[in-house]
Design a protein around this motif. Structure first.
Motif, PDB file in Angstrom:
ATOM      1  N   THR A 138      -8.786  -0.315 -25.971  1.00  0.00           N
ATOM      2  CA  THR A 138      -8.752   1.001 -26.357  1.00  0.00           C
ATOM      3  C   THR A 138      -9.073   2.050 -25.053  1.00  0.00           C
ATOM      4  N   ALA A 139      -8.258   2.917 -25.050  1.00  0.00           N
ATOM      5  CA  ALA A 139      -8.233   3.608 -23.693  1.00  0.00           C
ATOM      6  C   ALA A 139      -6.764   4.824 -23.974  1.00  0.00           C
ATOM      7  N   VAL A 140      -7.055   5.807 -23.073  1.00  0.00           N
ATOM      8  CA  VAL A 140      -5.827   6.647 -22.765  1.00  0.00           C
ATOM      9  C   VAL A 140      -4.970   5.989 -21.737  1.00  0.00           C
ATOM     10  N   TYR A 141      -3.587   5.706 -22.203  1.00  0.00           N
ATOM     11  CA  TYR A 141      -2.735   5.085 -21.290  1.00  0.00           C
ATOM     12  C   TYR A 141      -1.859   6.108 -20.624  1.00  0.00           C
ATOM     13  N   TYR A 142      -1.729   5.791 -19.532  1.00  0.00           N
ATOM     14  CA  TYR A 142      -0.898   6.992 -18.503  1.00  0.00           C
ATOM     15  C   TYR A 142       0.264   6.152 -17.909  1.00  0.00           C
ATOM     16  N   CYS A 143       1.336   6.888 -18.063  1.00  0.00           N
ATOM     17  CA  CYS A 143       2.568   6.369 -17.324  1.00  0.00           C
ATOM     18  C   CYS A 143       2.648   6.713 -15.947  1.00  0.00           C
ATOM     19  N   THR A 144       3.175   6.125 -14.857  1.00  0.00           N
ATOM     20  CA  THR A 144       3.386   6.497 -13.761  1.00  0.00           C
ATOM     21  C   THR A 144       4.728   6.224 -13.168  1.00  0.00           C
ATOM     22  N   ALA A 145       5.252   6.949 -12.178  1.00  0.00           N
ATOM     23  CA  ALA A 145       6.311   6.781 -11.639  1.00  0.00           C
ATOM     24  C   ALA A 145       6.149   6.991  -9.974  1.00  0.00           C
ATOM     25  N   LYS A 146       6.883   6.332  -9.229  1.00  0.00           N
ATOM     26  CA  LYS A 146       6.639   6.735  -7.728  1.00  0.00           C
ATOM     27  C   LYS A 146       8.080   7.212  -7.391  1.00  0.00           C
ATOM     28  N   ILE A 206       6.324  -2.368 -12.772  1.00  0.00           N
ATOM     29  CA  ILE A 206       7.709  -3.021 -12.965  1.00  0.00           C
ATOM     30  C   ILE A 206       8.403  -2.229 -11.876  1.00  0.00           C
ATOM     31  N   THR A 207       9.389  -3.147 -10.840  1.00  0.00           N
ATOM     32  CA  THR A 207      10.179  -2.641 -10.038  1.00  0.00           C
ATOM     33  C   THR A 207      11.580  -2.209 -10.771  1.00  0.00           C
ATOM     34  N   ARG A 208      12.340  -1.555  -9.951  1.00  0.00           N
ATOM     35  CA  ARG A 208      13.723  -1.027 -10.764  1.00  0.00           C
ATOM     36  C   ARG A 208      14.569  -2.401 -11.035  1.00  0.00           C
ATOM     37  N   GLY A 209      14.406  -3.567 -10.174  1.00  0.00           N
ATOM     38  CA  GLY A 209      15.240  -4.649 -10.438  1.00  0.00           C
ATOM     39  C   GLY A 209      14.553  -5.599 -11.441  1.00  0.00           C
ATOM     40  N   GLY A 210      13.238  -5.155 -12.155  1.00  0.00           N
ATOM     41  CA  GLY A 210      12.746  -5.887 -12.943  1.00  0.00           C
ATOM     42  C   GLY A 210      11.627  -6.849 -12.906  1.00  0.00           C
ATOM     43  N   SER A 211      10.900  -6.850 -11.581  1.00  0.00           N
ATOM     44  CA  SER A 211      10.105  -7.581 -11.103  1.00  0.00           C
ATOM     45  C   SER A 211       8.425  -6.939 -11.793  1.00  0.00           C
ATOM     46  N   THR A 212       7.927  -8.004 -12.258  1.00  0.00           N
ATOM     47  CA  THR A 212       6.799  -7.260 -13.117  1.00  0.00           C
ATOM     48  C   THR A 212       5.326  -7.714 -12.486  1.00  0.00           C
ATOM     49  N   ASN A 213       4.288  -7.137 -12.699  1.00  0.00           N
ATOM     50  CA  ASN A 213       2.940  -7.358 -12.353  1.00  0.00           C
ATOM     51  C   ASN A 213       2.013  -6.902 -13.353  1.00  0.00           C
ATOM     52  N   TYR A 214       1.129  -7.753 -13.836  1.00  0.00           N
ATOM     53  CA  TYR A 214       0.014  -7.517 -14.815  1.00  0.00           C
ATOM     54  C   TYR A 214      -1.307  -7.530 -14.440  1.00  0.00           C
ATOM     55  N   ALA A 215      -2.289  -6.797 -15.131  1.00  0.00           N
ATOM     56  CA  ALA A 215      -3.851  -7.069 -15.062  1.00  0.00           C
ATOM     57  C   ALA A 215      -3.936  -8.509 -15.859  1.00  0.00           C
ATOM     58  N   ASP A 216      -5.002  -8.930 -15.376  1.00  0.00           N
ATOM     59  CA  ASP A 216      -5.312 -10.462 -15.850  1.00  0.00           C
ATOM     60  C   ASP A 216      -5.768 -10.073 -17.307  1.00  0.00           C
ATOM     61  N   MET A 243       7.785   1.725 -11.776  1.00  0.00           N
ATOM     62  CA  MET A 243       7.144   2.591 -12.845  1.00  0.00           C
ATOM     63  C   MET A 243       6.041   1.727 -13.279  1.00  0.00           C
ATOM     64  N   GLY A 244       5.001   2.468 -14.225  1.00  0.00           N
ATOM     65  CA  GLY A 244       4.018   1.255 -14.554  1.00  0.00           C
ATOM     66  C   GLY A 244       3.097   2.248 -15.701  1.00  0.00           C
ATOM     67  N   TRP A 245       2.137   1.447 -15.897  1.00  0.00           N
ATOM     68  CA  TRP A 245       1.028   1.813 -16.986  1.00  0.00           C
ATOM     69  C   TRP A 245      -0.269   1.665 -16.287  1.00  0.00           C
ATOM     70  N   TYR A 246      -0.984   2.617 -16.515  1.00  0.00           N
ATOM     71  CA  TYR A 246      -2.504   2.849 -16.352  1.00  0.00           C
ATOM     72  C   TYR A 246      -3.309   3.006 -17.702  1.00  0.00           C
ATOM     73  N   ARG A 247      -4.692   2.620 -17.496  1.00  0.00           N
ATOM     74  CA  ARG A 247      -5.609   2.958 -18.750  1.00  0.00           C
ATOM     75  C   ARG A 247      -6.715   3.397 -18.234  1.00  0.00           C
ATOM     76  N   GLN A 248      -7.327   4.327 -19.027  1.00  0.00           N
ATOM     77  CA  GLN A 248      -8.782   4.705 -18.557  1.00  0.00           C
ATOM     78  C   GLN A 248      -9.545   4.981 -19.905  1.00  0.00           C
ATOM     79  N   ALA A 249     -10.489   3.866 -20.092  1.00  0.00           N
ATOM     80  CA  ALA A 249     -11.495   4.008 -21.046  1.00  0.00           C
ATOM     81  C   ALA A 249     -12.759   5.025 -20.833  1.00  0.00           C
TER      82      ALA A 249
END
Length: 113
Positions: free
Chosen positions: A88-96, A49-59, A32-38
């Motif tokens: 500032t942006a529209v933030y979108y949730c995503t899930a695979k 983030i994975t189901r197990g809690g591993s995370t990844n971030y934009a710099d 699951m994650g978050w994207y944004r679009q300005a």
């Protein structure tokens, strides 16, 4: 099918904080994650983030944003601190789910004084 319902956007001053939430209609075993679009820009990954809690971030958000999830509630969160006008942006949730990416309707985050 998966429905994603986001909440928590709004207007905040620079340096402020917001917490976004996204509830899925079923248990998500994949990322699951978050994207944004300005305005005028492409939709970019903020964090995932994975189901197990591993995370990844934009710099651009490392050290300021924190993604987390509650698997029992089928919910992913994005805690955003030290917000900047460029966030500032529209933030979108995503899930695979079953090899397909699902998207929420988006929530507006505006950072302005």
């Amino acid at each position: 099918q998966v429905q994603l319902v986001e909440s928590g956007g709004g207007l905040v001053q620079p340096g402020g904080s917001l917490r976004l939430s996204c509830a899925a209609s079923r248990d998500i075993f994949d990322n699951m994650g978050w994207y944004r679009q300005a305005p005028g820009k492409l939709r970019d990954l903020v964090a995932d983030i994975t189901r197990g809690g591993s995370t990844n971030y934009a710099d651009s958000v490392k050290g300021r944003f924190t993604i987390s999830r509650d698997n029992a509630k089928n919910t992913v969160y994005l805690q955003m601190n030290s917000l900047k006008p460029e966030d500032t942006a529209v933030y979108y949730c995503t899930a695979k789910y079953r090899y397909r990416n699902y998207w929420g309707q988006g929530t507006q985050v505006s950072v302005s004084s």
